[in-house]
Design a protein around this motif. Structure first.
Motif, short mmCIF file in Angstrom:
data_model
loop_
_atom_site.label_atom_id
_atom_site.label_comp_id
_atom_site.label_asym_id
_atom_site.label_seq_id
_atom_site.Cartn_x
_atom_site.Cartn_y
_atom_site.Cartn_z
N LEU A 87 37.40 43.66 39.06
CA LEU A 87 36.78 43.87 39.77
C LEU A 87 36.92 43.01 40.81
O LEU A 87 37.06 43.74 42.17
N ARG A 88 37.30 41.68 40.76
CA ARG A 88 37.80 40.60 41.97
C ARG A 88 38.78 41.01 42.22
O ARG A 88 39.94 41.21 43.67
N LEU A 89 39.74 41.59 41.37
CA LEU A 89 41.15 42.13 41.63
C LEU A 89 40.77 43.56 42.76
O LEU A 89 41.44 43.58 43.24
N LYS A 90 39.98 44.30 42.33
CA LYS A 90 39.94 45.25 43.20
C LYS A 90 39.59 44.96 44.30
O LYS A 90 40.11 46.52 45.58
N ALA A 91 39.50 44.11 44.46
CA ALA A 91 38.68 43.98 45.90
C ALA A 91 39.82 43.28 46.96
O ALA A 91 39.59 43.37 47.57
N MET A 92 41.10 42.66 45.80
CA MET A 92 41.77 42.09 46.51
C MET A 92 42.61 43.52 47.05
O MET A 92 43.06 43.49 48.31
N VAL A 93 42.91 44.12 45.86
CA VAL A 93 43.96 45.93 46.37
C VAL A 93 43.16 46.31 47.83
O VAL A 93 44.12 46.61 48.45
N SER A 94 41.73 46.39 47.32
CA SER A 94 41.02 47.35 48.27
C SER A 94 41.28 46.47 50.09
O SER A 94 41.75 47.37 51.26
N LEU A 95 41.57 45.18 49.92
CA LEU A 95 41.58 44.21 51.42
C LEU A 95 43.12 44.32 52.01
O LEU A 95 43.38 45.04 53.14
N GLY A 206 50.92 52.80 43.94
CA GLY A 206 51.16 51.42 44.88
C GLY A 206 50.87 50.33 43.47
O GLY A 206 50.05 50.49 42.58
N LEU A 207 51.84 49.23 42.31
CA LEU A 207 51.58 48.43 41.56
C LEU A 207 51.40 46.95 42.59
O LEU A 207 51.98 46.39 42.38
N TYR A 208 50.54 46.73 41.26
CA TYR A 208 49.61 45.13 42.47
C TYR A 208 50.16 43.76 41.28
O TYR A 208 50.08 44.74 40.23
N PRO A 209 50.15 43.13 41.42
CA PRO A 209 50.58 42.18 40.07
C PRO A 209 48.91 41.89 39.39
O PRO A 209 47.94 42.30 40.19
N ALA A 210 48.61 41.64 38.43
CA ALA A 210 48.15 42.03 38.12
C ALA A 210 47.45 40.86 37.30
O ALA A 210 45.84 39.96 36.36
N LYS A 211 47.73 39.63 38.08
CA LYS A 211 46.48 38.23 38.14
C LYS A 211 46.83 37.56 39.69
O LYS A 211 47.16 38.78 40.47
N GLN A 212 45.59 37.51 39.78
CA GLN A 212 45.24 36.86 41.49
C GLN A 212 45.73 35.02 42.13
O GLN A 212 46.64 36.07 42.76
#
Length: 262
Positions: A87-95, A206-212
């Protein structure tokens, strides 16, 4: 800052502020329990928006410690909640991809996650028809912290089967299947990571990093001299205060960590 007893309309007031301003919003709660309640309420009030949840992902955390009397070093230990991490990663991607974002967070959100520029630089957009070498794509996934695992397909992993690569993003519930024809991407589909069932075709992803915590290698190398400078200062402090065990422990431990960074 809104203060008021339960049922006084704090959430309703904030919802109207968000509606009228129509800007990305973060709502900070003093604890996880209230954050979870607010998250559910905002999901109901804003069904079309990207309502995200950003709280500490530790179920358990034991900081590292050193007991000089017995020369005992206790390593850091932690248990991470996988769903909260997603959920944290999803928040970053949404932003990074939407404007209608509402992030409900606990106070842990004040701690830095690294440079947004470094995170954005690692995003890889691919579309049907693109010319990409499958080996290059696999290596790039490893560079953005994905792990190849052809047996256990879970969040943050990918697997390769002939001319097909399947990727399970760390921020999604579903996975992507990318089919190649030579070096050309022939088809991209969204699949169930457990059964492999196809949900829908898509033209691009779009592929985003797997870590924050994303940091470029150049940035890591640039801070090593600063770490080494501080290391010398700390060793001198312990030696000047007749604390040889502490001096030796920090010397050996930090040099090992620096060697791993290099």
């Amino acid at each position: 800052t809104l203060l008021g007893v339960t049922g006084s309309g704090k959430t309703f007031t904030m919802a109207n502020v968000i509606k009228n301003l129509n800007r990305p919003t973060i709502v900070i709660s003093p604890n996880k329990t209230l954050a979870a309640q607010l998250y559910g309420e905002f999901k109901t009030l804003f069904p079309e928006n990207a309502v995200e949840y950003f709280i500490s992902y530790y179920d358990y955390y034991q900081p590292e410690a050193y007991i000089p009397q017995s020369d005992t070093y206790i390593e850091k230990d932690a248990s991470i909640n996988e769903e909260i991490d997603r959920l944290r990663l999803k928040a970053m991607v949404s932003l990074l991809t939407r404007r209608d974002v509402i992030v409900v967070a606990s106070v842990s959100c004040i701690y830095g996650l690294g440079s947004p520029v470094d995170f954005t630089d690692k995003i890889f957009n691919i579309s049907v028809g693109d010319e990409i070498d499958l080996r290059f794509l696999a290596e790039y996934l490893i560079d953005i912290y994905y792990v190849r695992n052809d047996i256990e397909f879970k969040r943050g992993t990918f697997r390769v089967r002939g001319d097909i690569i399947e990727i399970f993003p760390a921020y999604e519930r579903n996975a992507f299947r990318i089919e190649f024809f030579g070096n050309e991407i022939d088809r991209i589909t969204i699949i169930d990571p457990l059964t492999g069932e196809t949900f829908q075709n898509t033209n691009s992803i779009g592929l985003y990093p797997a870590k924050q915590f994303v940091t470029s290698h150049d940035r890591v190398l640039s801070v090593i001299p600063l770490i080494e400078k501080e290391l010398k200062e700390r060793i001198k402090f312990f030696e000047d205060n007749d604390m040889p065990l502490e001096a030796e422990r920090i010397r050996s431990r930090t040099r090992y960590d620096l060697a791993m960074l290099k």
